[in-house]
Design an enzyme around this catalytic site. Sequence first.
Site, PDB file in Angstrom:
ATOM      1  N   ARG A 174       0.821  -1.289   0.157  1.00  0.00           N
ATOM      2  CA  ARG A 174      -0.497   0.042   0.234  1.00  0.00           C
ATOM      3  C   ARG A 174       0.749   1.381   0.093  1.00  0.00           C
ATOM      4  O   ARG A 174       1.393   1.552   0.783  1.00  0.00           O
ATOM      5  CB  ARG A 174      -0.911  -0.088   0.472  1.00  0.00           C
ATOM      6  N   ARG A 178      -0.747  10.269  -1.011  1.00  0.00           N
ATOM      7  CA  ARG A 178      -2.014  10.668  -0.225  1.00  0.00           C
ATOM      8  C   ARG A 178      -2.588  11.945  -0.615  1.00  0.00           C
ATOM      9  O   ARG A 178      -1.426  12.494  -0.923  1.00  0.00           O
ATOM     10  CB  ARG A 178      -1.497  11.611   1.596  1.00  0.00           C
ATOM     11  N   ARG A 250      19.443  -7.681   8.384  1.00  0.00           N
ATOM     12  CA  ARG A 250      19.735  -6.219   7.951  1.00  0.00           C
ATOM     13  C   ARG A 250      19.983  -5.330   9.905  1.00  0.00           C
ATOM     14  O   ARG A 250      19.561  -5.622  10.099  1.00  0.00           O
ATOM     15  CB  ARG A 250      19.110  -4.914   7.629  1.00  0.00           C
ATOM     16  N   ARG A 280      19.408   9.029   6.662  1.00  0.00           N
ATOM     17  CA  ARG A 280      18.237   9.542   7.563  1.00  0.00           C
ATOM     18  C   ARG A 280      19.646   9.839   8.850  1.00  0.00           C
ATOM     19  O   ARG A 280      20.511   9.731   9.502  1.00  0.00           O
ATOM     20  CB  ARG A 280      17.051   9.419   8.187  1.00  0.00           C
ATOM     21  N   GLU A 301      22.460   7.759  10.335  1.00  0.00           N
ATOM     22  CA  GLU A 301      22.215   5.928  10.263  1.00  0.00           C
ATOM     23  C   GLU A 301      22.359   5.425   8.547  1.00  0.00           C
ATOM     24  O   GLU A 301      22.450   6.283   7.327  1.00  0.00           O
ATOM     25  CB  GLU A 301      20.682   5.853  10.268  1.00  0.00           C
ATOM     26  N   TYR A 349       9.571  -8.653  11.384  1.00  0.00           N
ATOM     27  CA  TYR A 349       9.531  -7.475  11.736  1.00  0.00           C
ATOM     28  C   TYR A 349       8.136  -6.975  12.284  1.00  0.00           C
ATOM     29  O   TYR A 349       6.945  -7.222  11.863  1.00  0.00           O
ATOM     30  CB  TYR A 349       9.826  -6.388  10.926  1.00  0.00           C
ATOM     31  N   ASP A 351       6.430  -4.379  14.956  1.00  0.00           N
ATOM     32  CA  ASP A 351       5.979  -2.803  15.671  1.00  0.00           C
ATOM     33  C   ASP A 351       6.345  -2.958  17.048  1.00  0.00           C
ATOM     34  O   ASP A 351       5.215  -4.245  17.444  1.00  0.00           O
ATOM     35  CB  ASP A 351       4.747  -1.882  15.350  1.00  0.00           C
TER      36      ASP A 351
END
Length: 384
Positions: A174, A178, A250, A280, A301, A349, A351
Amino acid sequence: MSSGKLLMVGAGLSGAVIGRYLAEQGYDISIVDARDHIAGNCYSKRDADTGVMVHVYGPHIFHTDDEEVWNYVNGFETFMPYKNRVKTTSGGAVYSLPVNLHTINQFYGKTMRPDEARAFIEEQADTTITEPQTFEDQALRFVGPDLYKAFFKGYTQKQWGCSPTELPASILKRLPVRFNYDDNYFFHRFQGMPENGYTVMVERILDHPNITVHLNTRFTRDQAAEYDHVFYSGPLDGWFDFDLGRLGYRTLDFERFTFEGDYQGCAVMNYGEEEVPFTRITEHKHFAPWESHEGSVCYREFSRAAEPDDIPYYPIRQVKEKELLGRYVERAAQTDGVTFVGRLGTYRYLDMDVTIREALDTARAFLDAREAGTKMPAFAVQPL
């Protein structure tokens, strides 16, 4: 109330939440962690010089639609309102992410309305791609070559260490585009940051008379015999001494620097271009906007393939890894007395909110199995 001795391997969210839940049911909980601190990768601490709350292993922003999990974390720490507004530097200009109407208008030098922008982006898209197979296919199909190159290609290549043509389209299932001016990175109903940091929250979760924590303590498999059950949040392949080979991850290298004042004016600035070696820069005082600090602590990073002694961050989960994972999962299913949990234990992974949800569900499943006199499975959530 129940009784018995249980071992949690890892003092991160999985071990802490499962341990607390079962401690409240009367179990005697031991938690071991090889590191010298609790809270795993969401460990935070105040920088001695600036007073800034630093996310030691990279930023962790709490966001969820799961009301039970939101109420759970707020039961141990006050969560302050926080919206993640990410910026990115590309082609000598700064844009907001995820790609939104402002990004599109700024990038193309236009003043389009939402319906005009939709039609315009569809014109840029490669409509010959009907079934995207790769990350690059997916991006070209939905945003076209210009936005793909500016915002997705270089960043993805640096993050994963391979061409976007080698990554599955599912990573961009997805695509976050926006057609309004909403620059809040997450859609979730509940978003925030713990007022005093994640370490304090985990300390409070672990603060129970039935819980004992042992830091700087490496787990060895022969310890399992001393306990009624083990909940293992270390690397799945590590339980088996990596005897079939190592699952790929990673890892991140952090280059810390300080600044007097405000370095970049935002918490996260991405660098999408391949020529910039880091992905970043994070400026940690902006993760606690309710605080005020003169000095600033920042981190560049860098992403690379994890070596055996590195901290594993992101499971790669490509075809080769999934094949090896399947073999380890088969082995684990035949192992008694242990349940594999969390990001490393299930090689997924996760959250933070999902980690907590699965930990609560796992603890409940354990109690149900005990009551029914059935075997607790190796996985409460299947890794494949």
